[in-house]
Design a protein around this motif. Structure first.
Motif, PDB file in Angstrom:
ATOM      1  N   LEU A 249       0.863  -1.174   0.000  1.00  0.00           N
ATOM      2  CA  LEU A 249       0.000   0.000   0.000  1.00  0.00           C
ATOM      3  C   LEU A 249       0.902   1.227   0.000  1.00  0.00           C
ATOM      4  O   LEU A 249       1.694   1.420   0.930  1.00  0.00           O
ATOM      5  CB  LEU A 249      -0.912   0.004   1.223  1.00  0.00           C
ATOM      6  CG  LEU A 249      -1.862   1.190   1.390  1.00  0.00           C
ATOM      7  CD1 LEU A 249      -2.803   1.310   0.202  1.00  0.00           C
ATOM      8  CD2 LEU A 249      -2.661   1.061   2.686  1.00  0.00           C
ATOM      9  N   PHE A 251       1.353   5.369  -0.257  1.00  0.00           N
ATOM     10  CA  PHE A 251       0.644   6.630  -0.038  1.00  0.00           C
ATOM     11  C   PHE A 251       1.311   7.766  -0.793  1.00  0.00           C
ATOM     12  O   PHE A 251       2.532   7.936  -0.752  1.00  0.00           O
ATOM     13  CB  PHE A 251       0.592   6.969   1.450  1.00  0.00           C
ATOM     14  CG  PHE A 251      -0.411   6.169   2.216  1.00  0.00           C
ATOM     15  CD1 PHE A 251      -1.759   6.456   2.134  1.00  0.00           C
ATOM     16  CD2 PHE A 251      -0.004   5.099   3.006  1.00  0.00           C
ATOM     17  CE1 PHE A 251      -2.699   5.712   2.830  1.00  0.00           C
ATOM     18  CE2 PHE A 251      -0.923   4.355   3.709  1.00  0.00           C
ATOM     19  CZ  PHE A 251      -2.274   4.654   3.621  1.00  0.00           C
ATOM     20  N   ALA A 306      -5.981   6.007   4.574  1.00  0.00           N
ATOM     21  CA  ALA A 306      -5.251   5.937   5.841  1.00  0.00           C
ATOM     22  C   ALA A 306      -6.161   5.630   7.020  1.00  0.00           C
ATOM     23  O   ALA A 306      -5.692   5.253   8.083  1.00  0.00           O
ATOM     24  CB  ALA A 306      -4.506   7.249   6.094  1.00  0.00           C
ATOM     25  N   VAL A 317       3.778  -0.895   3.992  1.00  0.00           N
ATOM     26  CA  VAL A 317       3.229   0.411   3.653  1.00  0.00           C
ATOM     27  C   VAL A 317       4.405   1.298   3.242  1.00  0.00           C
ATOM     28  O   VAL A 317       5.453   1.293   3.894  1.00  0.00           O
ATOM     29  CB  VAL A 317       2.486   1.041   4.845  1.00  0.00           C
ATOM     30  CG1 VAL A 317       2.155   2.497   4.567  1.00  0.00           C
ATOM     31  CG2 VAL A 317       1.218   0.264   5.157  1.00  0.00           C
ATOM     32  N   ASN A 319       5.481   5.305   2.222  1.00  0.00           N
ATOM     33  CA  ASN A 319       5.179   6.730   2.089  1.00  0.00           C
ATOM     34  C   ASN A 319       5.980   7.271   0.909  1.00  0.00           C
ATOM     35  O   ASN A 319       7.125   7.715   1.067  1.00  0.00           O
ATOM     36  CB  ASN A 319       5.543   7.484   3.375  1.00  0.00           C
ATOM     37  CG  ASN A 319       4.608   7.166   4.515  1.00  0.00           C
ATOM     38  OD1 ASN A 319       3.400   7.236   4.378  1.00  0.00           O
ATOM     39  ND2 ASN A 319       5.179   6.797   5.652  1.00  0.00           N
ATOM     40  N   ARG A 332      -1.285   6.142   8.607  1.00  0.00           N
ATOM     41  CA  ARG A 332      -0.790   5.465   7.409  1.00  0.00           C
ATOM     42  C   ARG A 332      -0.075   4.164   7.757  1.00  0.00           C
ATOM     43  O   ARG A 332      -0.406   3.106   7.235  1.00  0.00           O
ATOM     44  CB  ARG A 332       0.162   6.386   6.639  1.00  0.00           C
ATOM     45  CG  ARG A 332      -0.489   7.472   5.823  1.00  0.00           C
ATOM     46  CD  ARG A 332       0.587   8.216   5.048  1.00  0.00           C
ATOM     47  NE  ARG A 332       0.072   9.249   4.164  1.00  0.00           N
ATOM     48  CZ  ARG A 332       0.818   9.896   3.277  1.00  0.00           C
ATOM     49  NH1 ARG A 332       2.109   9.606   3.178  1.00  0.00           N
ATOM     50  NH2 ARG A 332       0.295  10.827   2.504  1.00  0.00           N
ATOM     51  N   ILE A 333       0.920   4.270   8.620  1.00  0.00           N
ATOM     52  CA  ILE A 333       1.702   3.069   8.905  1.00  0.00           C
ATOM     53  C   ILE A 333       0.880   2.056   9.699  1.00  0.00           C
ATOM     54  O   ILE A 333       1.204   0.868   9.713  1.00  0.00           O
ATOM     55  CB  ILE A 333       3.022   3.397   9.630  1.00  0.00           C
ATOM     56  CG1 ILE A 333       2.788   3.880  11.058  1.00  0.00           C
ATOM     57  CG2 ILE A 333       3.824   4.419   8.828  1.00  0.00           C
ATOM     58  CD1 ILE A 333       4.073   4.036  11.858  1.00  0.00           C
ATOM     59  N   ARG A 335      -1.810   0.847   8.867  1.00  0.00           N
ATOM     60  CA  ARG A 335      -2.501  -0.099   7.978  1.00  0.00           C
ATOM     61  C   ARG A 335      -1.795  -1.451   7.959  1.00  0.00           C
ATOM     62  O   ARG A 335      -2.382  -2.449   7.535  1.00  0.00           O
ATOM     63  CB  ARG A 335      -2.563   0.443   6.546  1.00  0.00           C
ATOM     64  CG  ARG A 335      -3.354   1.719   6.331  1.00  0.00           C
ATOM     65  CD  ARG A 335      -4.728   1.654   6.935  1.00  0.00           C
ATOM     66  NE  ARG A 335      -4.760   2.285   8.252  1.00  0.00           N
ATOM     67  CZ  ARG A 335      -5.721   2.110   9.139  1.00  0.00           C
ATOM     68  NH1 ARG A 335      -6.724   1.288   8.891  1.00  0.00           N
ATOM     69  NH2 ARG A 335      -5.675   2.724  10.305  1.00  0.00           N
ATOM     70  N   THR A 336      -0.519  -1.499   8.383  1.00  0.00           N
ATOM     71  CA  THR A 336       0.188  -2.764   8.495  1.00  0.00           C
ATOM     72  C   THR A 336       0.314  -3.134   9.965  1.00  0.00           C
ATOM     73  O   THR A 336       0.025  -2.332  10.854  1.00  0.00           O
ATOM     74  CB  THR A 336       1.585  -2.689   7.835  1.00  0.00           C
ATOM     75  OG1 THR A 336       2.165  -3.999   7.806  1.00  0.00           O
ATOM     76  CG2 THR A 336       2.507  -1.742   8.578  1.00  0.00           C
ATOM     77  N   ALA A 345       7.125  -0.311   7.413  1.00  0.00           N
ATOM     78  CA  ALA A 345       6.716   0.999   6.911  1.00  0.00           C
ATOM     79  C   ALA A 345       7.950   1.712   6.375  1.00  0.00           C
ATOM     80  O   ALA A 345       8.900   1.960   7.115  1.00  0.00           O
ATOM     81  CB  ALA A 345       6.059   1.824   8.013  1.00  0.00           C
TER      82      ALA A 345
END
Length: 420
Positions: A249, A251, A306, A317, A319, A332-333, A335-336, A345
């Motif tokens: 994923l 972002f 997110a 994840v 960025n 965001r991070i 999500r894992t 991440a």
């Protein structure tokens, strides 16, 4: 501690066992008895800690003990910031309520799709409504439902609701609710604007803050790779192939970047799809289904992903663009490494001074220093290395850079620069 000791009846206690909840999480142990006792609650806990079940279970328990009416009256209203979170909360409620003695009618309401099927579904009322604020107000204006008898109001991801500009809609919704009700605020972070809203709405609330600890924190390995902006897509491809990542994923800052990076990856023979707020609901749902089923390897998403997207066994994840704030970085991070899993991440740190300073600020806010890495073949230019090694003045919370963040036009120009 089993769920049955928290005040849940046998039906819901059995339901959680069937869904492999061995024992309640820390947020569930604290929140469920308080909610069943009728208290207002302001709860914050890290992503993936079980907040959704923490309010869904007591709402379902209370609903089973209330008298039935025809048509159904909305007993609980759950407000969420995104369509995806609305769907996730609905799925949790539906799975937990599957074997209850009294069937529960759920109504999931969000924009981006035709309003007519939602109006049809609301005929005969609903017990629990899960909604984004704008579509809820649309349906109220169409006389499709009333919320004047709501017993419990939940603001899920309250910080995101305010951040996305829902303050006016929330004010209108609150004016339509009964004065006597239970209020529940749940979020991963409680910034000042949420604190102010809570102070004005909650009555003697129970405050629950589950801090991340070395034991309870998600098992996320954080990496920061310094790379020139024009080499990010090639580096992403290299990492996917070299590290043998199965699903990623990624972002980015804008929908334009989501479309652009996904297209570039497809040209590099990597199955990638964009995911942003201007896609149709059908397309967004299909992308998530394909991603969860591993038919899509990489999803390039804006921050709409997110919050509220729960993808089990998501290993990585990235960025590609840094988030706007440390709170967004946390989401965001998050999500894992969900539900006891581990994850990685990765953040790409670009050469411009503002980017370097912004990541230092994120580190300061989360009180964690992340070593900078250089990947062979993708080393930054000498200028980048010089900037990344420049120390911020002591005591400067902005990492030594003030007023020099790139404008939206600057970011778009950088994103439009073709990768080598």
């Amino acid at each position: 501690m089993p769920f049955s000791t928290l005040g849940l009846g046998p039906a819901l206690a059995n339901a959680v066992r069937e869904h492999a909840y061995a024992e309640p999480s820390e947020i569930q142990s604290a929140a469920i008895p308080a909610i069943l006792a009728g208290h207002d609650v302001l709860a914050s806990a890290q992503t993936g800690s079980g907040k959704t079940a923490a309010f869904c279970l007591p709402i379902l328990e209370a609903l089973q003990n209330r008298p039935r009416s025809a048509p159904r009256v909305v007993q609980a209203l759950i407000l969420v910031p995104t369509r995806e979170l609305a769907v996730q909360v609905t799925e949790t409620l539906r799975s937990l309520a599957e074997h209850l003695a009294h069937p529960v009618k759920l109504a999931t309401l969000f924009g981006g799709v035709s309003i007519n099927p939602q109006m049809m579904h609301l005929r005969g009322g609903a017990d629990i409504v899960i909604a984004t604020p704008g579509r809820l107000l649309d349906l109220i204006e169409h006389n499709a439902l009333q919320i004047s008898q709501v017993a419990t109001l939940v603001l899920d991801e309250a910080d995101r609701l305010l951040e996305l500009g829902f303050a006016e809609e929330l004010s209108r919704i609150l004016s339509l609710l009964p004065g006597k009700r239970q209020n529940l605020f749940f979020s991963a972070t409680v910034p000042p604007q949420v604190e102010a809203l809570a102070n004005g709405m909650l009555r003697d609330p129970l405050r629950i803050e589950i801090l991340s600890t070395a034991i309870g924190a998600p098992d996320i390995t954080q990496r920061a790779i310094v790379v020139d902006a024009k080499l990010r897509t090639q580096l992403l491809r290299h990492l996917i192939e070299d590290q043998k990542w199965t699903r990623v994923l990624v972002f980015v800052a804008t929908k334009y970047a989501a479309e652009l990076v996904a297209a570039k990856l497809r040209r590099l023979r990597i199955n990638a799809e964009p995911f942003h707020g201007e896609l149709s609901q059908g397309k967004r749902s299909q992308v998530l289904m394909d991603f969860k089923a591993s038919r899509v390897k990489v999803v390039i998403a804006t921050d709409v992903a997110a919050r509220g997207i729960d993808i089990s066994n998501l290993p990585v994840v990235v960025n590609y663009d840094l988030p706007r704030s440390s709170e967004d970085y946390t989401h965001r991070i998050g999500r894992t490494a969900r539900a006891g899993e581990s994850g990685i991440a990765v953040s790409f740190i670009c050469s411009d001074a503002a980017n370097q300073a912004h990541f230092r600020l994120i580190e300061q806010r989360q009180q964690k220093k992340i070593p900078r890495e250089h990947i062979a073949g993708f080393e930054p230019s000498e200028q980048s290395i010089e900037i990344s090694n420049t120390a911020a003045p002591a005591g400067d919370p902005n990492g030594g850079i003030k007023g020099k963040r790139p404008s939206k036009k600057d970011k778009l120009r950088a994103l439009a620069t073709p990768d080598e």
